[in-house]
Design a protein around this motif. Structure first.
Motif, PDB file in Angstrom:
ATOM      1  N   VAL A  95      22.066  -9.777   6.679  1.00 26.40           N
ATOM      2  CA  VAL A  95      20.860  -9.770   7.178  1.00 26.40           C
ATOM      3  C   VAL A  95      20.048  -9.082   6.037  1.00 26.40           C
ATOM      4  CG1 VAL A  95      18.997  -9.016   9.012  1.00 26.40           C
ATOM      5  CG2 VAL A  95      21.588  -9.949   9.579  1.00 26.40           C
ATOM      6  N   LYS A  96      20.345  -7.949   5.421  1.00 22.81           N
ATOM      7  CA  LYS A  96      19.450  -7.256   4.381  1.00 22.81           C
ATOM      8  C   LYS A  96      19.298  -8.394   3.704  1.00 22.81           C
ATOM      9  CE  LYS A  96      19.220  -3.247   1.485  1.00 22.81           C
ATOM     10  NZ  LYS A  96      20.026  -2.322   0.913  1.00 22.81           N
ATOM     11  N   LYS A  97      20.456  -9.109   2.874  1.00 22.55           N
ATOM     12  CA  LYS A  97      20.124 -10.020   1.699  1.00 22.55           C
ATOM     13  C   LYS A  97      19.325 -10.989   2.076  1.00 22.55           C
ATOM     14  CE  LYS A  97      24.884  -9.178   0.152  1.00 22.55           C
ATOM     15  NZ  LYS A  97      26.381 -10.063  -0.050  1.00 22.55           N
ATOM     16  N   ILE A  98      19.223 -11.660   3.404  1.00 18.45           N
ATOM     17  CA  ILE A  98      18.245 -12.651   3.494  1.00 18.45           C
ATOM     18  C   ILE A  98      16.844 -12.034   3.748  1.00 18.45           C
ATOM     19  CG2 ILE A  98      17.445 -13.907   5.662  1.00 18.45           C
ATOM     20  CD1 ILE A  98      20.340 -14.258   6.489  1.00 18.45           C
ATOM     21  N   GLY A  99      16.864 -10.805   4.041  1.00 14.07           N
ATOM     22  CA  GLY A  99      15.270  -9.969   4.278  1.00 14.07           C
ATOM     23  C   GLY A  99      14.867  -9.983   2.496  1.00 14.07           C
ATOM     24  N   GLU A 100      15.875  -9.745   1.632  1.00 13.29           N
ATOM     25  CA  GLU A 100      15.246  -9.590   0.306  1.00 13.29           C
ATOM     26  C   GLU A 100      15.206 -10.987  -0.370  1.00 13.29           C
ATOM     27  OE1 GLU A 100      18.118  -5.684  -0.620  1.00 13.29           O
ATOM     28  OE2 GLU A 100      19.052  -7.651  -1.131  1.00 13.29           O
ATOM     29  N   LYS A 101      15.816 -11.753   0.073  1.00  6.73           N
ATOM     30  CA  LYS A 101      15.449 -13.189  -0.349  1.00  6.73           C
ATOM     31  C   LYS A 101      14.075 -13.778   0.045  1.00  6.73           C
ATOM     32  CE  LYS A 101      17.324 -18.014  -0.899  1.00  6.73           C
ATOM     33  NZ  LYS A 101      18.499 -18.936  -0.398  1.00  6.73           N
ATOM     34  N   TYR A 102      13.745 -13.562   1.392  1.00  3.80           N
ATOM     35  CA  TYR A 102      12.565 -14.042   1.723  1.00  3.80           C
ATOM     36  C   TYR A 102      11.615 -13.091   2.100  1.00  3.80           C
ATOM     37  CZ  TYR A 102      15.299 -18.145   2.431  1.00  3.80           C
ATOM     38  OH  TYR A 102      16.257 -19.360   2.068  1.00  3.80           O
ATOM     39  N   SER A 103      11.590 -11.978   1.542  1.00  5.65           N
ATOM     40  CA  SER A 103      10.574 -10.785   1.659  1.00  5.65           C
ATOM     41  C   SER A 103      10.309 -10.394   3.191  1.00  5.65           C
ATOM     42  CB  SER A 103       9.486 -11.109   1.021  1.00  5.65           C
ATOM     43  OG  SER A 103       9.879 -11.325  -0.491  1.00  5.65           O
ATOM     44  N   ILE A 104      11.301 -10.405   4.150  1.00 11.59           N
ATOM     45  CA  ILE A 104      11.205 -10.077   5.543  1.00 11.59           C
ATOM     46  C   ILE A 104      11.277  -8.525   5.497  1.00 11.59           C
ATOM     47  CG2 ILE A 104      12.005 -10.466   7.772  1.00 11.59           C
ATOM     48  CD1 ILE A 104      10.656 -12.741   6.337  1.00 11.59           C
ATOM     49  N   GLY A 105      10.241  -7.943   5.624  1.00  7.59           N
ATOM     50  CA  GLY A 105      10.133  -6.308   5.690  1.00  7.59           C
ATOM     51  C   GLY A 105      11.291  -5.725   7.005  1.00  7.59           C
ATOM     52  N   GLN A 106      11.184  -6.451   8.096  1.00  2.89           N
ATOM     53  CA  GLN A 106      11.970  -5.878   9.048  1.00  2.89           C
ATOM     54  C   GLN A 106      13.484  -6.054   9.029  1.00  2.89           C
ATOM     55  OE1 GLN A 106       9.459  -7.986   9.380  1.00  2.89           O
ATOM     56  NE2 GLN A 106       8.290  -7.456  11.309  1.00  2.89           N
ATOM     57  N   PHE A 107      13.958  -6.880   7.775  1.00  6.35           N
ATOM     58  CA  PHE A 107      15.325  -6.717   7.599  1.00  6.35           C
ATOM     59  C   PHE A 107      15.979  -5.755   6.413  1.00  6.35           C
ATOM     60  CE2 PHE A 107      15.640 -11.584   9.014  1.00  6.35           C
ATOM     61  CZ  PHE A 107      15.635 -11.107  10.345  1.00  6.35           C
ATOM     62  N   THR A 108      14.666  -5.383   5.669  1.00  4.84           N
ATOM     63  CA  THR A 108      14.990  -4.637   4.424  1.00  4.84           C
ATOM     64  C   THR A 108      14.350  -3.385   4.541  1.00  4.84           C
ATOM     65  OG1 THR A 108      12.882  -5.499   3.365  1.00  4.84           O
ATOM     66  CG2 THR A 108      14.770  -6.484   2.819  1.00  4.84           C
ATOM     67  N   THR A 109      13.701  -2.633   5.556  1.00  4.10           N
ATOM     68  CA  THR A 109      13.427  -1.359   5.957  1.00  4.10           C
ATOM     69  C   THR A 109      14.530  -0.545   6.553  1.00  4.10           C
ATOM     70  OG1 THR A 109      10.984  -2.003   5.789  1.00  4.10           O
ATOM     71  CG2 THR A 109      11.740   0.029   6.684  1.00  4.10           C
ATOM     72  N   ASP A 110      14.900   0.471   6.222  1.00  6.13           N
ATOM     73  CA  ASP A 110      16.157   1.047   6.822  1.00  6.13           C
ATOM     74  C   ASP A 110      15.874   1.603   8.135  1.00  6.13           C
ATOM     75  OD1 ASP A 110      14.606   2.828   5.617  1.00  6.13           O
ATOM     76  OD2 ASP A 110      16.194   4.074   4.818  1.00  6.13           O
ATOM     77  N   VAL A 111      14.799   2.224   8.380  1.00  9.84           N
ATOM     78  CA  VAL A 111      14.264   2.827   9.744  1.00  9.84           C
ATOM     79  C   VAL A 111      12.971   2.778   9.935  1.00  9.84           C
ATOM     80  CG1 VAL A 111      14.072   4.840  10.780  1.00  9.84           C
ATOM     81  CG2 VAL A 111      16.074   4.617   9.059  1.00  9.84           C
ATOM     82  N   PHE A 112      12.365   2.307  11.175  1.00 11.16           N
ATOM     83  CA  PHE A 112      11.039   1.921  11.356  1.00 11.16           C
ATOM     84  C   PHE A 112      10.951   2.052  12.897  1.00 11.16           C
ATOM     85  CE2 PHE A 112      13.210  -2.247  10.990  1.00 11.16           C
ATOM     86  CZ  PHE A 112      13.102  -2.952  12.177  1.00 11.16           C
ATOM     87  N   ASP A 113       9.819   2.329  13.266  1.00  3.41           N
ATOM     88  CA  ASP A 113       9.179   2.205  14.635  1.00  3.41           C
ATOM     89  C   ASP A 113       9.600   1.071  15.657  1.00  3.41           C
ATOM     90  OD1 ASP A 113       8.502   4.759  14.216  1.00  3.41           O
ATOM     91  OD2 ASP A 113       6.260   4.165  13.955  1.00  3.41           O
ATOM     92  N   ALA A 114      10.238   1.018  16.638  1.00  8.10           N
ATOM     93  CA  ALA A 114      10.709  -0.069  17.359  1.00  8.10           C
ATOM     94  C   ALA A 114      11.112   0.238  18.847  1.00  8.10           C
ATOM     95  CB  ALA A 114      11.803  -0.881  16.943  1.00  8.10           C
TER      96      ALA A 114
END
Length: 227
Positions: A95-114
């Motif tokens: 999933v992280k690789k997909i985020g890096e490929k398509y610039s999806i911040g929710q997939f590449t930010t390790d910790v965030f508010d949710a």
């Protein structure tokens, strides 16, 4: 002309990806719910399985955790502090690789508010794009662990009624674009899709499911027709 396949595109936001893959994930999730019923899952991280009673056991991938104390989502690929077994977090790295490929911040930010709802949306999205058969949230009190499951024990419901009910529920209960959601769900289920100005059509065996849309893109009606 060959129909355009459903895939993640460069301009897609997280919400667009959820719109594309959420309905198929919801469909599978309902099938999963019919199997496990009200049974609470017991996660065994050492063995990499989750069990429901004495008869059902599934291998899992851990995708992330939600802190129930401070409402923080933490991806499993950021593993130094948690130290999950490496073989159980492979999907999270995908999933992280997909985020890096398509610039999806929710997939590449390790910790965030949710919050819990947002965490379920993440899990549904992952389940959809990774073609999993289900996901499950394991509530351990201070933290909830989200896992995904692939298993042929989870039988699909291929009825038109299920298709219509899942789509209608998805477009009503979630903040999505109904027409894109219908197109994606139709194609990911393997059905033929046609689109006209005011309606879209899914061909399911000898039947048609027709969804009408307003100028603003809202659903006006859903009907079925036999050929």
């Amino acid at each position: 002309m060959k129909e355009k396949a459903i895939k993640i595109e460069d301009s897609d936001s997280f919400q667009t990806i959820f719109t594309k893959y959420g309905a198929i994930a919801l469909d599978k999730q309902e099938c999963f719910g019919e199997i496990i019923g009200d049974t609470i899952g017991n996660l065994n991280i050492d063995d990499g399985v989750i069990s429901f009673g004495d008869d059902l056991e599934f291998s899992v991938q851990i995708i992330g955790t939600l802190s129930n104390e401070n409402n923080k989502w933490h991806w499993a690929w950021d593993n130094e502090e948690v130290n999950f077994p490496e073989n159980l977090i492979k999907e999270s790295f995908d999933v992280k690789k997909i985020g890096e490929k398509y610039s999806i911040g929710q997939f590449t930010t390790d910790v965030f508010d949710a919050d819990l709802l947002e965490s379920h949306l993440i899990a549904m999205t992952v389940s959809g794009i990774m073609d999993d058969d289900a996901y499950y949230a394991v509530d351990l009190g201070e933290v909830t662990i989200f896992v995904t499951i692939k298993s042929d024990k989870i039988q699909k419901d291929n009825s038109i009624e299920r298709f219509i009910n899942v789509y209608n529920k998805f477009q009503k209960e979630f903040d999505v674009k109904p027409r894109l959601a219908f197109e994606a769900y139709t194609k990911l289920r393997g059905y033929k899709y046609k689109e006209r100005d005011e309606f879209s059509v899914a061909k399911i065996d000898e039947s048609r499911v027709i969804v009408g849309f307003s100028e603003r893109g809202n659903v006006t009606h859903i009907q079925t027709m036999l050929e």
